[in-house]
Design a protein around this motif. Structure first.
Motif, PDB file in Angstrom:
ATOM      1  N   VAL A  47       0.745  -1.345  -0.055  1.00  0.00           N
ATOM      2  CA  VAL A  47      -0.095  -0.053   0.055  1.00  0.00           C
ATOM      3  C   VAL A  47       0.881   1.092  -0.133  1.00  0.00           C
ATOM      4  N   ALA A  48       1.822   1.287   0.966  1.00  0.00           N
ATOM      5  CA  ALA A  48       2.657   2.480   1.046  1.00  0.00           C
ATOM      6  C   ALA A  48       3.713   2.347   1.962  1.00  0.00           C
ATOM      7  N   ALA A  49       4.886   3.027   1.984  1.00  0.00           N
ATOM      8  CA  ALA A  49       5.806   2.947   2.712  1.00  0.00           C
ATOM      9  C   ALA A  49       6.519   4.406   2.907  1.00  0.00           C
ATOM     10  N   ILE A  50       7.115   4.228   4.144  1.00  0.00           N
ATOM     11  CA  ILE A  50       8.118   5.642   4.485  1.00  0.00           C
ATOM     12  C   ILE A  50       9.222   5.149   5.088  1.00  0.00           C
ATOM     13  N   ALA A  51      10.255   6.079   4.555  1.00  0.00           N
ATOM     14  CA  ALA A  51      11.729   6.036   5.239  1.00  0.00           C
ATOM     15  C   ALA A  51      11.679   6.171   6.696  1.00  0.00           C
ATOM     16  N   TRP A  52      12.330   5.595   7.579  1.00  0.00           N
ATOM     17  CA  TRP A  52      12.376   6.230   8.938  1.00  0.00           C
ATOM     18  C   TRP A  52      13.379   7.176   9.035  1.00  0.00           C
ATOM     19  N   THR A  53      14.200   7.475   8.117  1.00  0.00           N
ATOM     20  CA  THR A  53      14.914   8.819   8.374  1.00  0.00           C
ATOM     21  C   THR A  53      14.876   9.269   6.988  1.00  0.00           C
ATOM     22  N   GLY A  54      14.898  10.502   6.734  1.00  0.00           N
ATOM     23  CA  GLY A  54      14.631  11.307   5.457  1.00  0.00           C
ATOM     24  C   GLY A  54      13.281  11.380   5.199  1.00  0.00           C
ATOM     25  N   PHE A  67      -4.547   8.171  -0.171  1.00  0.00           N
ATOM     26  CA  PHE A  67      -3.755   7.692   1.302  1.00  0.00           C
ATOM     27  C   PHE A  67      -2.425   8.668   1.376  1.00  0.00           C
ATOM     28  N   THR A  68      -1.956   9.083   2.523  1.00  0.00           N
ATOM     29  CA  THR A  68      -1.126   9.731   3.022  1.00  0.00           C
ATOM     30  C   THR A  68      -0.209   9.072   4.205  1.00  0.00           C
ATOM     31  N   ILE A  69       0.995   8.646   3.899  1.00  0.00           N
ATOM     32  CA  ILE A  69       1.700   7.943   4.996  1.00  0.00           C
ATOM     33  C   ILE A  69       2.700   9.154   5.763  1.00  0.00           C
ATOM     34  N   SER A  70       2.801   8.906   6.984  1.00  0.00           N
ATOM     35  CA  SER A  70       3.656   9.990   7.693  1.00  0.00           C
ATOM     36  C   SER A  70       4.200   9.376   8.782  1.00  0.00           C
ATOM     37  N   ASN A  76       7.567   7.043  17.802  1.00  0.00           N
ATOM     38  CA  ASN A  76       7.865   5.829  17.221  1.00  0.00           C
ATOM     39  C   ASN A  76       6.707   5.297  16.713  1.00  0.00           C
ATOM     40  N   THR A  77       6.105   6.085  15.970  1.00  0.00           N
ATOM     41  CA  THR A  77       4.612   5.710  15.269  1.00  0.00           C
ATOM     42  C   THR A  77       4.783   6.233  13.687  1.00  0.00           C
ATOM     43  N   VAL A  78       4.040   5.216  12.921  1.00  0.00           N
ATOM     44  CA  VAL A  78       3.673   5.621  11.711  1.00  0.00           C
ATOM     45  C   VAL A  78       2.110   5.619  11.237  1.00  0.00           C
ATOM     46  N   TYR A  79       1.869   6.641  10.528  1.00  0.00           N
ATOM     47  CA  TYR A  79       0.322   6.839  10.307  1.00  0.00           C
ATOM     48  C   TYR A  79      -0.062   6.825   8.955  1.00  0.00           C
ATOM     49  N   LEU A  80      -1.140   6.001   8.574  1.00  0.00           N
ATOM     50  CA  LEU A  80      -1.659   5.878   7.176  1.00  0.00           C
ATOM     51  C   LEU A  80      -3.026   6.718   7.223  1.00  0.00           C
ATOM     52  N   GLN A  81      -3.006   7.883   6.846  1.00  0.00           N
ATOM     53  CA  GLN A  81      -4.487   8.655   6.420  1.00  0.00           C
ATOM     54  C   GLN A  81      -4.897   8.147   5.427  1.00  0.00           C
TER      55      GLN A  81
END
Length: 123
Positions: A47-54, A67-70, A76-81
């Motif tokens: 679905v989506a992914a986000i780099a932990w840094t950068g 959808f927006t990943i943040s 220490n939490t990742v969100y998927l709006q």
């Protein structure tokens, strides 16, 4: 590394939900957190992914623009709006951690998985 996904539920088409993925355990030193989903009778898909840094974010074509990943590194939490939800978004959503760098698109490259949270979109 433990991952806890939450935030799923029942929503009407066109509505919104926000999923959370809490990452716990030792200080996370992985490269990315991804969201995957599995609809009934179908294979699990990216679905989506986000780099932990950068600033790197990645989306499948089916959710891009909706959808927006943040990431909140302090929590220490990742969100998927998830906005403009469609019935075809109905699935169990999983978050996963990739420890090494490289591609984020394939589930086989992820090392740790959360338990999944169910999203149901009614028409």
């Amino acid at each position: 590394v433990q991952l806890q996904a939450s935030g799923g539920g029942l929503v009407q088409a066109g509505g919104s939900l926000r999923l959370s993925c809490a990452v716990s355990g030792d200080t996370f030193s992985g490269s990315a957190i991804g969201w995957f989903r599995q609809a009934p009778g179908k294979e699990r898909e990216f679905v989506a992914a986000i780099a932990w840094t950068g600033d790197g974010t990645y989306y499948s074509d089916s959710v891009k623009g909706r959808f927006t990943i943040s990431r909140d590194s302090a929590k220490n939490t990742v969100y998927l709006q998830m906005d403009s939800l469609k019935p075809e978004d109905t699935a169990v959503y999983y978050c996963a951690a990739r420890m090494r760098g490289g591609s984020v698109w394939f589930e086989s490259l992820y090392d740790y998985w959360g338990q999944g949270t169910l999203v149901t979109v009614s028409s």
